[in-house]
Motif scaffolding. Structure first.
Motif, PDB file in Angstrom:
ATOM      1  N   ASN A 177       4.524  12.305  -3.759  1.00 30.03           N
ATOM      2  CA  ASN A 177       5.945  13.439  -3.393  1.00 30.03           C
ATOM      3  C   ASN A 177       5.934  12.656  -2.353  1.00 30.03           C
ATOM      4  OD1 ASN A 177       6.592  14.729  -5.352  1.00 30.03           O
ATOM      5  ND2 ASN A 177       5.052  15.785  -4.971  1.00 30.03           N
ATOM      6  N   HIS A 178       5.854  11.123  -1.584  1.00 30.53           N
ATOM      7  CA  HIS A 178       6.002  11.148  -0.789  1.00 30.53           C
ATOM      8  C   HIS A 178       5.612   8.966   0.030  1.00 30.53           C
ATOM      9  CE1 HIS A 178       3.410  14.415   0.843  1.00 30.53           C
ATOM     10  NE2 HIS A 178       4.032  14.501   1.985  1.00 30.53           N
ATOM     11  N   TRP A 179       6.951   8.432   0.285  1.00 31.27           N
ATOM     12  CA  TRP A 179       6.725   6.967   1.005  1.00 31.27           C
ATOM     13  C   TRP A 179       5.917   6.554   1.847  1.00 31.27           C
ATOM     14  CZ3 TRP A 179      10.358   4.454  -1.771  1.00 31.27           C
ATOM     15  CH2 TRP A 179      11.475   5.441  -1.945  1.00 31.27           C
ATOM     16  N   HIS A 180       5.276   5.418   1.147  1.00 34.46           N
ATOM     17  CA  HIS A 180       3.819   4.817   1.758  1.00 34.46           C
ATOM     18  C   HIS A 180       4.852   3.935   2.043  1.00 34.46           C
ATOM     19  CE1 HIS A 180       0.988   7.758   0.080  1.00 34.46           C
ATOM     20  NE2 HIS A 180       1.636   8.409  -0.364  1.00 34.46           N
ATOM     21  N   VAL A 181       4.241   3.039   3.085  1.00 28.10           N
ATOM     22  CA  VAL A 181       4.472   1.494   3.465  1.00 28.10           C
ATOM     23  C   VAL A 181       3.301   0.260   3.647  1.00 28.10           C
ATOM     24  CG1 VAL A 181       5.412   0.126   5.741  1.00 28.10           C
ATOM     25  CG2 VAL A 181       6.197   2.800   5.454  1.00 28.10           C
ATOM     26  N   TYR A 182       3.778  -0.089   2.868  1.00 24.99           N
ATOM     27  CA  TYR A 182       2.529  -1.530   2.731  1.00 24.99           C
ATOM     28  C   TYR A 182       3.621  -2.859   3.086  1.00 24.99           C
ATOM     29  CZ  TYR A 182       0.151   1.145  -1.241  1.00 24.99           C
ATOM     30  OH  TYR A 182       0.003   2.521  -1.948  1.00 24.99           O
ATOM     31  N   GLN A 234      10.591   7.306   6.892  1.00 26.28           N
ATOM     32  CA  GLN A 234       9.500   5.961   7.365  1.00 26.28           C
ATOM     33  C   GLN A 234      10.341   5.021   7.726  1.00 26.28           C
ATOM     34  OE1 GLN A 234       6.956   7.334   6.796  1.00 26.28           O
ATOM     35  NE2 GLN A 234       5.854   6.351   5.523  1.00 26.28           N
ATOM     36  N   LEU A 235      12.076   4.273   7.615  1.00 26.40           N
ATOM     37  CA  LEU A 235      12.068   2.936   7.978  1.00 26.40           C
ATOM     38  C   LEU A 235      12.496   2.880   9.228  1.00 26.40           C
ATOM     39  CD1 LEU A 235      14.261   0.541   7.173  1.00 26.40           C
ATOM     40  CD2 LEU A 235      15.995   1.934   7.139  1.00 26.40           C
ATOM     41  N   GLU A 270      10.844   0.257  12.081  1.00 25.67           N
ATOM     42  CA  GLU A 270      11.559  -0.788  13.184  1.00 25.67           C
ATOM     43  C   GLU A 270      11.016  -0.388  14.252  1.00 25.67           C
ATOM     44  OE1 GLU A 270      15.025   1.359  12.329  1.00 25.67           O
ATOM     45  OE2 GLU A 270      16.090  -0.113  11.088  1.00 25.67           O
ATOM     46  N   ILE A 271      10.183   0.451  14.601  1.00 26.03           N
ATOM     47  CA  ILE A 271       9.939   0.795  15.674  1.00 26.03           C
ATOM     48  C   ILE A 271       7.936  -0.163  15.993  1.00 26.03           C
ATOM     49  CG2 ILE A 271       8.283   2.644  17.488  1.00 26.03           C
ATOM     50  CD1 ILE A 271      10.581   4.326  15.996  1.00 26.03           C
ATOM     51  N   ASP A 272       7.641  -0.087  14.194  1.00 23.40           N
ATOM     52  CA  ASP A 272       6.402  -0.706  14.154  1.00 23.40           C
ATOM     53  C   ASP A 272       5.012  -0.675  15.459  1.00 23.40           C
ATOM     54  OD1 ASP A 272       4.693  -2.484  12.972  1.00 23.40           O
ATOM     55  OD2 ASP A 272       5.426  -4.678  13.577  1.00 23.40           O
ATOM     56  N   PRO A 273       5.067   0.638  15.317  1.00 27.66           N
ATOM     57  CA  PRO A 273       3.782   1.162  16.448  1.00 27.66           C
ATOM     58  C   PRO A 273       2.470  -0.110  16.423  1.00 27.66           C
ATOM     59  CG  PRO A 273       3.785   2.250  14.086  1.00 27.66           C
ATOM     60  CD  PRO A 273       4.850   1.355  14.442  1.00 27.66           C
ATOM     61  N   ALA A 274       1.860  -0.659  14.876  1.00 29.78           N
ATOM     62  CA  ALA A 274       1.262  -1.581  14.636  1.00 29.78           C
ATOM     63  C   ALA A 274       0.737  -2.797  15.203  1.00 29.78           C
ATOM     64  CB  ALA A 274       0.375  -1.064  13.634  1.00 29.78           C
ATOM     65  N   GLU A 331      -1.011   2.925  10.330  1.00 30.01           N
ATOM     66  CA  GLU A 331      -0.804   3.128  11.055  1.00 30.01           C
ATOM     67  C   GLU A 331       0.178   4.789  10.884  1.00 30.01           C
ATOM     68  OE1 GLU A 331      -3.576   0.110  11.724  1.00 30.01           O
ATOM     69  OE2 GLU A 331      -1.707  -0.011  10.816  1.00 30.01           O
ATOM     70  N   ILE A 332       1.222   3.498   9.205  1.00 27.83           N
ATOM     71  CA  ILE A 332       2.540   5.007   9.045  1.00 27.83           C
ATOM     72  C   ILE A 332       1.998   5.851   8.716  1.00 27.83           C
ATOM     73  CG2 ILE A 332       4.735   4.622   8.954  1.00 27.83           C
ATOM     74  CD1 ILE A 332       4.926   2.131   9.871  1.00 27.83           C
TER      75      ILE A 332
END
Length: 52
Positions: free
Chosen positions: A9-14, A37-38, A42-46, A27-28
């Motif tokens: 039930n969550h979006w994960h970023v790979y 998430q998108l 775009e910000i890309d903190p890592a 980091e996300i």
């Protein structure tokens, strides 16, 4: 370059790694809102996706 997966039930970023494997971007944090998430990609903190 980036993959979004709906898990538990969550979006994960790979992020794509060498040898065509995918690694979760720790980091996300997982989030149920895809738009947020998108925005994080775009910000890309890592600095995983965008290099200057």
């Amino acid at each position: 370059m980036v993959q979004f997966r709906w898990e538990e039930n969550h979006w994960h970023v790979y992020a794509r790694q060498e040898a065509e494997s995918w690694q979760r971007v720790k980091e996300i944090a997982p989030n149920p809102c895809f738009e947020e998430q998108l925005e994080q990609v775009e910000i890309d903190p890592a600095g995983v996706f965008w290099t200057g």
